[in-house]
Write a protein that holds these residues in place. Structure first.
Motif, short mmCIF file in Angstrom:
data_model
loop_
_atom_site.label_atom_id
_atom_site.label_comp_id
_atom_site.label_asym_id
_atom_site.label_seq_id
_atom_site.Cartn_x
_atom_site.Cartn_y
_atom_site.Cartn_z
N ALA A 119 0.28 -1.60 -0.10
CA ALA A 119 0.03 0.32 -0.07
C ALA A 119 1.00 1.44 0.07
O ALA A 119 0.96 2.06 1.00
N SER A 121 1.79 4.80 -1.92
CA SER A 121 1.65 6.30 -2.58
C SER A 121 2.94 5.86 -4.00
O SER A 121 2.12 7.16 -4.57
N VAL A 142 -1.68 -2.52 -4.32
CA VAL A 142 -2.76 -0.93 -4.45
C VAL A 142 -1.58 -0.22 -6.04
O VAL A 142 -0.79 -0.12 -5.77
N PRO A 144 -1.33 3.24 -7.19
CA PRO A 144 -2.34 4.33 -6.18
C PRO A 144 -2.38 5.11 -6.55
O PRO A 144 -3.82 6.22 -7.12
N LEU A 147 -6.53 5.08 -6.78
CA LEU A 147 -7.14 6.12 -5.89
C LEU A 147 -8.08 7.06 -5.97
O LEU A 147 -7.24 8.33 -6.39
N LYS A 151 -3.00 9.02 1.94
CA LYS A 151 -3.07 8.97 3.47
C LYS A 151 -2.54 10.80 4.10
O LYS A 151 -2.22 11.53 3.16
N ILE A 156 -6.23 4.10 1.50
CA ILE A 156 -5.44 3.02 0.21
C ILE A 156 -5.40 1.97 1.07
O ILE A 156 -4.75 0.49 0.52
N ARG A 159 -7.98 -0.66 0.77
CA ARG A 159 -7.85 -1.25 -0.87
C ARG A 159 -6.97 -2.38 -0.51
O ARG A 159 -6.93 -3.32 -1.12
N SER A 183 -4.02 6.53 8.80
CA SER A 183 -4.80 5.32 7.24
C SER A 183 -5.49 4.13 7.47
O SER A 183 -5.87 3.90 7.41
#
Length: 227
Positions: A119, A121, A142, A144, A147, A151, A156, A159, A183
């Motif tokens: 997860a 970013s 994930v 990004p 999204l 955060k 995130i 997910r 988060s």
């Protein structure tokens, strides 16, 4: 906090948790801040941890009182420049940059059939995992780009559990940043913070550094919560 026996998966941040790539991000942002005439400080560096690219740029501009000085197109250009600098720095990255104990921990939980997702970013995370030779352990990542929120919004990490087909309460999220811990908590997962206990005081479990992250230590910590 749930019982350890309920845990079926782990959702990882990347920078500062698995590898030292946070230092590469900081160096690239520092270069851009200097170019924009914004003073680089430790406080600003901490604010950027775990935060997406455009949000990070906006934090830098706000810090320098320049948040209204540029158009959205100019901001996108600055963000792209930062990413180019970051990718150049990444060329030297290899498995020696994995933080102490994390390679062993990831291999251990994989062999014990826990599910693992990422997860991060960072849109460059797949490339980073490949260069660290860790990609094979991650069941899912994930994206990004899909999204709507960065955060500390819980999206995130929520997910990160969904793509493993797990409930949030069946997952432990690992973070080194305040925004990331918020988060994880918002997603309803058990939060494991790595770093300064004062900064990460909202985490369910806090370890001083990555070398302490083992299944046995996590199990013991869940018997005596940090908060």
């Amino acid at each position: 906090m749930v019982d350890f026996e309920q845990i079926k998966g782990f959702v990882f941040d990347l920078d500062g948790v698995i590898a030292n790539t946070s230092a590469y991000h900081a160096k690239a942002w520092h270069q851009l801040a200097d170019e924009l005439g914004v003073e680089w400080t430790d406080d600003l560096a901490n604010q950027l941890k775990g935060v997406g690219r455009m949000d990070s740029l906006n934090l830098i501009l706000k810090s320098g009182g320049k948040e209204n000085d540029y158009t959205e197109d100019e901001k996108k250009k600055f963000a792209a420049e930062k990413n180019d600098n970051y990718l150049k720095l990444l060329e030297t990255l290899d498995s020696s940059e994995i933080l102490p104990g994390m390679g062993e921990f990831i291999k251990d939980i994989s062999e014990r059939h826990y599910l693992i997702s990422l997860a991060s970013s960072s849109k460059n995370s797949p490339r980073v995992l490949e260069k660290l030779n860790l990609a094979k352990y991650f069941n899912e990542r994930v994206d990004p780009a899909t999204l709507k929120h960065g955060k500390p919004d819980p999206e995130i990490y929520r997910r990160g559990a969904e793509i493993l087909n797990l409930k949030p309460e069946e997952c432990i999220g690992l973070e080194d940043a305040i925004a990331g811990v918020k988060s994880i908590n918002g997603a309803g997962e058990t939060s494991l913070g790595i770093g300064d206990s004062k900064l990460l005081h909202e985490a369910d479990i806090i370890f001083k550094d990555t070398s302490q992250v083992t299944l046995e230590n996590i199990k013991n910590a869940m018997l005596i919560p940090s908060r």
